[in-house]
Enzyme design. Structure first.
Site, PDB file in Angstrom:
ATOM      1  N   THR A 467       0.802  -1.228   0.000  1.00  0.00           N
ATOM      2  CA  THR A 467       0.000   0.000   0.000  1.00  0.00           C
ATOM      3  C   THR A 467       0.830   1.272   0.000  1.00  0.00           C
ATOM      4  O   THR A 467       0.349   2.330  -0.375  1.00  0.00           O
ATOM      5  CB  THR A 467      -0.856   0.018   1.272  1.00  0.00           C
ATOM      6  OG1 THR A 467       0.007  -0.315   2.371  1.00  0.00           O
ATOM      7  CG2 THR A 467      -1.961  -1.013   1.201  1.00  0.00           C
ATOM      8  N   ARG A 596      -7.022  14.053   5.288  1.00  0.00           N
ATOM      9  CA  ARG A 596      -5.749  14.507   4.739  1.00  0.00           C
ATOM     10  C   ARG A 596      -5.085  13.378   3.950  1.00  0.00           C
ATOM     11  O   ARG A 596      -4.980  12.251   4.432  1.00  0.00           O
ATOM     12  CB  ARG A 596      -4.794  14.936   5.856  1.00  0.00           C
ATOM     13  CG  ARG A 596      -3.568  15.685   5.315  1.00  0.00           C
ATOM     14  CD  ARG A 596      -2.393  15.726   6.281  1.00  0.00           C
ATOM     15  NE  ARG A 596      -2.699  16.312   7.568  1.00  0.00           N
ATOM     16  CZ  ARG A 596      -2.625  17.616   7.843  1.00  0.00           C
ATOM     17  NH1 ARG A 596      -2.245  18.465   6.928  1.00  0.00           N
ATOM     18  NH2 ARG A 596      -2.934  18.056   9.045  1.00  0.00           N
ATOM     19  N   LEU A 598      -1.859  11.773   2.732  1.00  0.00           N
ATOM     20  CA  LEU A 598      -0.468  11.859   3.192  1.00  0.00           C
ATOM     21  C   LEU A 598       0.520  11.787   2.033  1.00  0.00           C
ATOM     22  O   LEU A 598       1.467  12.554   1.976  1.00  0.00           O
ATOM     23  CB  LEU A 598      -0.178  10.753   4.213  1.00  0.00           C
ATOM     24  CG  LEU A 598      -1.044  10.773   5.482  1.00  0.00           C
ATOM     25  CD1 LEU A 598      -0.523   9.774   6.499  1.00  0.00           C
ATOM     26  CD2 LEU A 598      -1.102  12.167   6.102  1.00  0.00           C
ATOM     27  N   ASN A 599       0.298  10.858   1.123  1.00  0.00           N
ATOM     28  CA  ASN A 599       1.168  10.744  -0.058  1.00  0.00           C
ATOM     29  C   ASN A 599       0.252  10.706  -1.271  1.00  0.00           C
ATOM     30  O   ASN A 599      -0.450   9.717  -1.499  1.00  0.00           O
ATOM     31  CB  ASN A 599       2.011   9.468   0.041  1.00  0.00           C
ATOM     32  CG  ASN A 599       2.977   9.322  -1.139  1.00  0.00           C
ATOM     33  OD1 ASN A 599       2.873  10.033  -2.143  1.00  0.00           O
ATOM     34  ND2 ASN A 599       3.909   8.393  -1.018  1.00  0.00           N
ATOM     35  N   LYS A 601       0.730  10.322  -4.296  1.00  0.00           N
ATOM     36  CA  LYS A 601       1.011   9.302  -5.307  1.00  0.00           C
ATOM     37  C   LYS A 601       0.488   7.924  -4.887  1.00  0.00           C
ATOM     38  O   LYS A 601      -0.253   7.273  -5.627  1.00  0.00           O
ATOM     39  CB  LYS A 601       2.517   9.222  -5.553  1.00  0.00           C
ATOM     40  CG  LYS A 601       2.896   8.308  -6.694  1.00  0.00           C
ATOM     41  CD  LYS A 601       4.388   8.410  -6.998  1.00  0.00           C
ATOM     42  CE  LYS A 601       4.673   7.868  -8.390  1.00  0.00           C
ATOM     43  NZ  LYS A 601       6.044   8.174  -8.814  1.00  0.00           N
ATOM     44  N   THR A 602       0.884   7.485  -3.695  1.00  0.00           N
ATOM     45  CA  THR A 602       0.467   6.139  -3.285  1.00  0.00           C
ATOM     46  C   THR A 602      -1.027   6.099  -2.950  1.00  0.00           C
ATOM     47  O   THR A 602      -1.673   5.069  -3.136  1.00  0.00           O
ATOM     48  CB  THR A 602       1.308   5.624  -2.093  1.00  0.00           C
ATOM     49  OG1 THR A 602       1.341   6.626  -1.083  1.00  0.00           O
ATOM     50  CG2 THR A 602       2.718   5.276  -2.524  1.00  0.00           C
ATOM     51  N   GLN A 606      -3.677   3.542  -4.598  1.00  0.00           N
ATOM     52  CA  GLN A 606      -4.611   2.680  -3.876  1.00  0.00           C
ATOM     53  C   GLN A 606      -6.007   2.756  -4.488  1.00  0.00           C
ATOM     54  O   GLN A 606      -6.685   1.753  -4.651  1.00  0.00           O
ATOM     55  CB  GLN A 606      -4.676   3.076  -2.396  1.00  0.00           C
ATOM     56  CG  GLN A 606      -3.518   2.561  -1.584  1.00  0.00           C
ATOM     57  CD  GLN A 606      -3.413   1.055  -1.668  1.00  0.00           C
ATOM     58  OE1 GLN A 606      -4.287   0.332  -1.231  1.00  0.00           O
ATOM     59  NE2 GLN A 606      -2.351   0.575  -2.277  1.00  0.00           N
ATOM     60  N   GLY A 670      -8.067   6.076   6.064  1.00  0.00           N
ATOM     61  CA  GLY A 670      -7.429   5.112   5.163  1.00  0.00           C
ATOM     62  C   GLY A 670      -7.978   5.146   3.750  1.00  0.00           C
ATOM     63  O   GLY A 670      -9.026   5.724   3.490  1.00  0.00           O
ATOM     64  N   GLU A 673      -9.462   0.496   0.752  1.00  0.00           N
ATOM     65  CA  GLU A 673     -10.644  -0.224   0.305  1.00  0.00           C
ATOM     66  C   GLU A 673     -11.694   0.619  -0.394  1.00  0.00           C
ATOM     67  O   GLU A 673     -12.453   0.119  -1.227  1.00  0.00           O
ATOM     68  CB  GLU A 673     -11.261  -0.970   1.500  1.00  0.00           C
ATOM     69  CG  GLU A 673     -10.403  -2.166   1.869  1.00  0.00           C
ATOM     70  CD  GLU A 673     -10.659  -2.697   3.264  1.00  0.00           C
ATOM     71  OE1 GLU A 673     -11.325  -3.714   3.381  1.00  0.00           O
ATOM     72  OE2 GLU A 673     -10.171  -2.089   4.238  1.00  0.00           O
TER      73      GLU A 673
HETATM   74 MO1  MOS Z   1      -8.845  -5.951   4.175  1.00  0.00          MO
HETATM   75  S1  MOS Z   1     -10.470  -7.031   3.506  1.00  0.00           S
HETATM   76  O1  MOS Z   1      -9.514  -5.060   5.380  1.00  0.00           O
HETATM   77  O2  MOS Z   1      -7.687  -6.962   4.794  1.00  0.00           O
END
Ligand code: MOS
Length: 706
Positions: A467, A596, A598-599, A601-602, A606, A670, A673
């Site tokens: 990630t 916020r 943080l990066n 690009k990454t 995601q 996060g 997902e």
């Molecule tokens: Mo993910 S399904 O929260 O590992």
């Protein structure tokens, strides 16, 4: 907080990965290592009448053969949710019963992998066979309860408010289905277990939760936690299937102890289709009733999913339903049936993903029914509070996601009529859907050391499942200490380091970066310095070898005041060649609010990864079980169809919103997902716009379009 944070920074671990220097579970070189090969059941229901291991045991190079007749010693774990969980409650080789095809029935250990595999195929098993139940339509469904414990009852427990039978100017009711999907991470499930003197063990295994894995294996082996070390510096993909030990891991660790040799077990691709988790197929009934102005009057959402005979895992489809749209009348319910298939489990947005396919499809159907633009319909129904917990959302910018997404995509040019847009011979359709995923956070700890060579060293047991965790941790330290990212060294994935928490439920960044922030502040205090430059000067003067600080960070009372969730909107274009039923996704815009970023690009990566996985689910991913023998009819990465580069258009990702400082001191939620939620619905909604065909069952294979 803006020298480094928020910038686009390349992965710290990128070079190691592309040059092959990153060491994955099965690649750890241990002297004297031997190899285990799993023997798996070829029937889906019944028992072993006789198992003949004689010939296999006599094969050159074979060291041991384990079956249910001579299982290695395994202690039963307490198996509470989140404390010492294993994916399958039934311990491997615990009896002669067969619950699903692909179930582990033996382990052959030999001096080479090839000899172990060869011997495994010489084991002769006589079964007593019963016909397997693998048909979800004919299964026996019962009400499911939450597996998440009382605290998270709102994710899967039944919920009823108001009068669900009310009607409105428009009502839509339909059944939506999704197929079984398998995880297919690039790095297969594999581990090496290395015992020292029969009482302490080092386990090299990809895991999303180092400390959880340590605790579980300790219980399974009947040794104190300190005597189990988990090493997991790199993970080649884990979307929920590497959060807890599976049966092959349990067996490997226990067998290694008995044979007194370091042992490696790699699960083959074929075996992985059956015994290391999948996303259950689902069948969901949604009923929406709305007034003429589009205001929802009722939402009914009944979800069915399947589990295995050896563990209960309901796909929590209804968890997100009370979060997105306001309605006075609601009924949510989950049902579950047992099939003779392997155990389903968490897979990127478990619940939210199939749940939002159904809900966001139904919302589109309602929009057509009422002749209201689907973006407008969503704006009119936004809820300011979580309708189960009654808490207001913090830093919610769902409306902005919808409006900015529409603008970036050029949504206002859309003809409000199916089959109205064409490109030569191709039908063109535009579709959209909402994205949403809860924001989770837990306690975590990190250690920071300032070294005389001007390097700041961050250590924590947390892991990077691909990630970008290495990078955001380095960025957080760089920002707090006033150092370039290059001067931060990050070490992850080892249980001897402070508890960094779990990479699951999109919580790693939100959980860990506040701990890194706090540890950095603390080390500056220790150094009596304002920034790293001063600290390094003080260090050299002091003659000490390092300044060191460990700090933890945890949620407080904020969860009693706010509901934390992330938001987004997807817009897409598809083309359909009706003559040959070829469907392509040709354009994609996602606008996401995760507090916020943080990066940049990454974080965008995601979201892109989530969208790609969602397009796979929409267009091609499905795992069927052979009706006679119960085994998945997909074998490997070639027969399980998922997207290649040519299937994926440019995916434009942008972020809106502000730091969610109610949530944590970094203001970050996060993003692992949320990207996959709503994707499949955006595609089927676009297909309806293109063709006038409403596809309610995924994947949209050509037969459904002809
Ligand atoms: Mo993910 S399904 O929260 O590992």
């Amino acid at each position: 907080m803006n020298q480094v944070i928020g910038k686009s920074v390349n992965r710290k671990d990128g070079r190691a990965k592309v040059t092959g220097q990153a060491t994955y579970g099965a690649e750890h070189q241990i002297p004297n290592l031997v190899h285990g090969y799993l023997v798996t059941a070829t029937i889906a229901n019944g028992s072993i009448r006789n198992i003949d291991t004689q010939q296999a045991a006599a094969t050159p190079g074979v060291i041991a053969v384990f079956t249910h007749k001579n299982p290695p010693k395994i202690f039963k774990p307490t198996n509470n949710w989140m404390t010492s969980k294993i994916y399958e409650a039934r311990l491997p080789l615990s009896d002669n019963k067969i619950h699903y095809a692909g179930q582990i029935v033996g382990l052959v250990v030999a001096d080479t992998f090839e000899r172990a595999r060869d011997a495994a195929h010489q084991i002769k098993i006589e079964y007593e066979t019963h016909s397997p139940q693998i048909n979800a339509q004919k299964a026996n469904y019962q009400q499911a309860t939450s597996i998440f414990g009382e605290d998270m009852e709102y994710l899967a427990g039944e919920f009823e408010t108001g009068d669900i039978s009310v009607s409105g100017a428009a009502t839509v009711e339909a059944i939506y289905t999704t197929e079984t999907e398998i995880h297919s991470p690039m790095e297969p499930h594999a581990l090496v277990a290395h015992w020292d003197n029969n009482d302490s063990v080092t386990i090299y295994e990809p895991t999303q939760w180092v400390k959880g894995s340590q605790r579980t294996y300790a219980e399974l082996c009947g040794v104190p936690q300190e005597q189990v070390r988990i090493v997991s510096p790199y993970i080649g993909g884990a979307f929920g299937c590497k959060a807890f030990p599976w049966s092959h891991g349990v067996l490997c660790v226990a067998a290694a102890r008995e044979i007194k040799r370091p042992l490696k077990v790699v699960v083959s691709r074929r075996q992985m289709t059956a015994n290391t988790g999948h996303r259950s197929q689902t069948e969901q009934t949604i009923r929406l009733a709305a007034n003429k102005d589009g205001k929802l009057r009722a939402i009914k959402h009944i979800a069915k999913s399947c589990t295995s005979p050896v563990e209960v895992f309901p796909e929590p489809c209804t968890g997100i339903t009370p979060v997105i749209y306001a309605t006075p009348n609601m009924h949510l319910k989950q049902e579950i049936a047992v099939l003779n298939v392997g155990t389903p489990t968490f897979m990127r947005a478990p619940g939210e993903n199939p749940g939002m396919f159904a809900l966001e499809s139904a919302m589109d159907e309602l929009a057509w029914e009422l002749n209201i633009d689907p973006v407008e319909l969503r704006l009119r129904n936004e809820t300011k509070e979580h309708q189960r917990t009654k808490l207001p959302f913090s830093a919610k910018h769902f409306a902005e996601c919808l409006k900015i997404g529409a603008e970036k995509f050029g949504w206002s040019d859309r003809q409000m009529q199916p089959r109205s847009q064409q490109q030569g011979e191709l039908l063109v359709g535009w579709g959209m859907a909402a994205a949403a995923f809860p924001a989770l956070r837990n306690r975590a700890e990190a250690k920071i050391r300032l070294l005389p060579d001007g390097i700041a060293h961050v250590l924590t047991s947390a892991n990077d499942v691909g990630t970008g965790a290495y990078t955001v941790i380095a960025m957080t330290a760089a920002e707090t200490l006033g150092l370039p990212v290059e001067n931060i060294r990050v070490e992850l994935g080892d249980s001897i380091m402070p508890n960094g928490g779990m990479a699951g439920g999109s919580q790693m960044t939100a959980t860990l970066t506040p701990a890194v922030l706090t540890a950095c502040q603390k080390v500056l205090e220790t150094a009596k310095a304002q920034n790293a430059k001063e600290a390094f000067a003080n260090l050299r003067e002091s003659g000490l070898t390092a300044y060191e600080a460990t700090a933890s960070s945890a949620p407080g009372e904020e969860g009693k005041k706010f509901a934390f969730n992330s938001w987004g909107a997807h817009f897409c274009e598809v083309t359909v060649d009706e003559e040959i039923a070829r469907l392509r996704v040709t354009r994609w815009v996602s606008v996401i609010n995760i507090g916020r970023v943080l990066n940049s690009k990454t974080a965008a990566s995601q979201i892109r990864g989530g969208v790609i996985m969602g397009i796979g689910q929409a267009l091609m991913e499905e795992c069927h079980f052979d009706p006679n023998i119960g085994y998945p009819v997909v074998y490997d990465l070639a027969t399980y169809h998922f997207p290649a580069h040519a299937d994926i258009p440019r995916i434009e990702v942008s972020f809106v919103g502000e730091p969610d400082l109610n949530f944590n001191p970094m203001g970050a939620r996060g993003c692992g997902e949320i990207g996959i939620t709503g994707v499949a619905a955006a595609v089927t909604n676009a297909v309806y716009h293109a063709t006038g065909k409403r596809i309610r069952s995924l994947p949209i294979t050509p037969d459904k379009l002809l």
